[in-house]
Write a protein that holds these residues in place. Structure first.
Motif, PDB file in Angstrom:
ATOM      1  N   GLY A   1      83.276   6.917 -30.234  1.00 56.49           N
ATOM      2  CA  GLY A   1      84.220   8.008 -30.024  1.00 56.49           C
ATOM      3  C   GLY A   1      83.558   9.316 -29.663  1.00 56.49           C
ATOM      4  O   GLY A   1      84.226  10.354 -29.583  1.00 56.49           O
ATOM      5  N   GLY A   2      82.251   9.296 -29.455  1.00 53.90           N
ATOM      6  CA  GLY A   2      81.543  10.513 -29.082  1.00 53.90           C
ATOM      7  C   GLY A   2      80.962  11.293 -30.246  1.00 53.90           C
ATOM      8  O   GLY A   2      80.377  12.368 -30.041  1.00 53.90           O
ATOM      9  N   LEU A   3      81.100  10.790 -31.485  1.00 57.27           N
ATOM     10  CA  LEU A   3      80.483  11.449 -32.628  1.00 57.27           C
ATOM     11  C   LEU A   3      78.963  11.349 -32.505  1.00 57.27           C
ATOM     12  O   LEU A   3      78.416  10.252 -32.348  1.00 57.27           O
ATOM     13  CB  LEU A   3      80.940  10.783 -33.936  1.00 57.27           C
ATOM     14  N   VAL A   4      78.275  12.475 -32.584  1.00 55.93           N
ATOM     15  CA  VAL A   4      76.820  12.492 -32.509  1.00 55.93           C
ATOM     16  C   VAL A   4      76.268  12.480 -33.938  1.00 55.93           C
ATOM     17  O   VAL A   4      76.635  13.316 -34.759  1.00 55.93           O
ATOM     18  CB  VAL A   4      76.307  13.732 -31.760  1.00 55.93           C
ATOM     19  N   THR A   5      75.408  11.521 -34.225  1.00 56.46           N
ATOM     20  CA  THR A   5      74.817  11.389 -35.557  1.00 56.46           C
ATOM     21  C   THR A   5      73.315  11.609 -35.476  1.00 56.46           C
ATOM     22  O   THR A   5      72.646  11.092 -34.580  1.00 56.46           O
ATOM     23  CB  THR A   5      75.099   9.993 -36.144  1.00 56.46           C
ATOM     24  N   VAL A   6      72.793  12.368 -36.432  1.00 57.23           N
ATOM     25  CA  VAL A   6      71.345  12.562 -36.557  1.00 57.23           C
ATOM     26  C   VAL A   6      70.959  12.305 -37.999  1.00 57.23           C
ATOM     27  O   VAL A   6      71.632  12.755 -38.928  1.00 57.23           O
ATOM     28  CB  VAL A   6      70.914  13.984 -36.123  1.00 57.23           C
ATOM     29  N   THR A   7      69.889  11.550 -38.193  1.00 52.41           N
ATOM     30  CA  THR A   7      69.398  11.303 -39.546  1.00 52.41           C
ATOM     31  C   THR A   7      67.935  10.909 -39.478  1.00 52.41           C
ATOM     32  O   THR A   7      67.360  10.729 -38.414  1.00 52.41           O
ATOM     33  CB  THR A   7      70.231  10.213 -40.261  1.00 52.41           C
ATOM     34  N   GLY A   8      67.316  10.772 -40.664  1.00 52.45           N
ATOM     35  CA  GLY A   8      65.890  10.484 -40.735  1.00 52.45           C
ATOM     36  C   GLY A   8      65.092  11.766 -40.656  1.00 52.45           C
ATOM     37  O   GLY A   8      65.593  12.866 -40.869  1.00 52.45           O
TER      38      GLY A   8
END
Length: 536
Positions: A376-383
């Motif tokens: 859906g276009g959600l941008v996720t950043v982790t780590g």
């Protein structure tokens, strides 16, 4: 860039009034830890309209529970990951320059109890110096037994052959997070803590905003945004699941939590200004003993968890490991009764993701960060890690531009952006190893001293004026906000924090806070004190 010196007010009603305005943001960030705050600051510095929402308090989770080190990653050097080390060493230098009151160089000593250890580790640390180049903090030194004990008077002398000194950095993680938040606000971003996101909004199958609510009043808000970034650390998979459910496409879990336990003891167990590092203990783990805010932090562990609790507890074997290994390397062995505070941080280690054909990726679980877009276009950043928060933010905004969610605008604006409170170059600084005090406010110290109660000390390092400043200019809303992250008392001496709670609650009430949540803090400080007083 010059620092912002006039403190912005953080009046709750005014923040919520802005949140209620009908507008379209360029960027909405969910999560107020190091990563989310870094993204918000970078985006605001590029002129984007930004809103950031944090369900609890800024740096409530992993970002306030680090080992307090700003480092290039000596362990990663041993793994041959030179690109990660080189990037981290550059970012270490940037961080220390932009917040010198909160992040500073720290000399480490590796004691050698076998003849080969000093030359072996010395070679690796010399390579560390070379990778740092002009960003280096000091030269690696091989030392004999006498010099090693001079710099580590608390080290066990039996069998000591010598040691190696090298340089890295240390910081006050929670107050650095707060400085990021306030610097972002000074550049036009709207940041609201204690404001959980309830659900994502969609238009034409794409994320178009979110619904959130004020945790104190229950008031709800609808926010519209061109781009939504999920920066919720070890909890990113919850929001990713929402995005996947909306599109009908399943999402693999992205994060594999690992916990690190830290014990705090009095400075008498390791006096001096040098940190101790054992790169390989009897079972192959790493042991730190780091002077921090007048105490010594012992750690850490790296234990996989199947869950991601808001308040994880240490396993008994983790405490036994830290105390047991400390007894091997310290002249005076700390006991459980000597532990002033115990905290647990969850690391968001990134799982390998399946390839489009379904085959599992071959790389190991990574400490490097990952940025990806959902259906859906959600941008996720982790780590990633604290040291590289700024580089992570640049990667996120580059990804958003590549996905067509934000305009492509020049990066690098935060490279020399001094954070709120950063003193002028050349100003004498108290080290982070010293007991907390007004010096941690940097250039804002005189502003704090001008408030009522500046000469009324609740405990060493915490005045009534500091509590008032926390509410008026640092977003504090609860007793925990003040005693865990504006002051670090909970992390330094949990029982003392418990004794201060009632008076801090009274001061919060005087400053207009109606729900200081004293009862919840009672439970929390006892958990942090549980190593010293089990079952209390």
């Amino acid at each position: 860039m010059t620092p912002i010196t006039a403190p912005l007010p953080t009046v709750r009603s005014e923040l919520l009034a802005k949140l209620a305005e009908d507008r379209l943001y360029d960027l909405a960030v969910v999560g107020g830890g190091a990563t989310g705050l870094g993204v918000a600051l970078d985006a605001a510095s590029r002129g984007f309209s930004v809103v950031l929402l944090e369900a609890n308090d800024f740096a409530k989770g992993s970002s306030s529970r680090a080992t307090k080190l700003v480092h290039g990653g000596v362990r990663y050097l041993a793994q041959g990951n030179l690109s990660l080390v080189r990037e981290a060493l550059h970012e270490r230098a940037v961080l220390l320059a932009n917040a010198p009151h909160l992040a500073q160089p720290l000399p480490f000593v590796m004691p050698a109890y076998r003849w080969w250890e000093a030359p072996f580790y010395g070679i690796g640390l010399t390579a560390y110096d070379l990778l740092a180049g002009s960003s280096g903090l000091g030269r690696t030194q091989l030392m004999g037994r006498a010099k090693t004990l001079e710099r580590l008077p608390g080290a066990a002398p039996q069998g000591l052959k010598g040691g190696v000194q090298y340089w890295d950095g240390q910081f006050d993680d929670a107050r650095l997070a707060l400085a990021l938040a306030r610097t972002a606000a000074a550049r036009g971003a709207l940041l609201v803590n204690h404001c959980p996101v309830d659900t994502l909004l969609y238009d034409g199958g794409k994320v178009s905003g979110l619904l959130c609510h004020d945790a104190e009043s229950g008031q709800t808000f609808t926010l519209r945004a061109r781009c939504v970034v999920n920066a919720t650390g070890v909890w990113v998979d919850a929001l990713r699941a929402q995005d996947s459910a909306a599109s009908g496409q399943p999402a693999e879990p992205l994060v594999s939590p690992s916990q690190g336990v830290h014990l705090v003891v009095d400075a008498e167990f390791m006096p001096g200004a040098h940190a101790l590092l054992v790169p390989r203990t009897s079972d192959g783990r790493v042991l730190f003993a780091v002077p921090w805010l007048g105490k010594v932090v012992l750690g850490t562990t790296d234990t996989p968890r199947a869950d991601a609790l808001a308040e994880p507890k240490p396993f008994r074997e983790e405490i036994d490991f830290i105390l047991g290994e400390s007894a091997r390397y310290l002249r005076r062995a700390p006991q459980a009764r000597d532990v002033r505070s115990t905290w647990v941080g969850l690391r968001p280690l990134v799982r390998p993701q399946s390839s489009p054909g379904g085959a599992a990726a071959t790389k190991k679980i990574s400490r490097e960060h990952t940025v990806l877009s959902g259906p859906g276009g959600l941008v996720t950043v982790t780590g990633g890690k604290w040291t590289t928060y700024r580089a992570m933010a640049e990667d996120v905004l580059r990804h958003c531009a590549d996905e067509g969610l934000l305009q492509a605008r020049p990066a690098g604006g935060t490279n020399d952006l001094r954070l709120v409170g950063a003193p002028q170059d050349g100003q004498a600084l108290q080290t982070i190893g010293h007991a907390p005090g007004i010096h941690l406010y940097g250039s804002e110290a005189t502003l704090v001293q001008a408030l009522p109660g500046a000469d009324v000390w609740l405990a060493p390092g915490l005045s009534e004026a500091m509590v008032r400043f926390a509410v008026r200019h640092e977003y504090a809303r609860t007793v925990e906000d003040v005693l865990a992250r504006r002051s670090r008392m909970l992390f330094l001496d949990a029982a003392e924090a418990g004794r201060l709670a009632a008076r801090v609650a009274e001061l919060l009430a005087e400053e207009g806070v109606s729900h200081p949540d004293t009862a919840a803090f009672e439970v929390l400080w006892r958990q942090f004190d549980a190593t010293r007083t089990p079952g209390a």
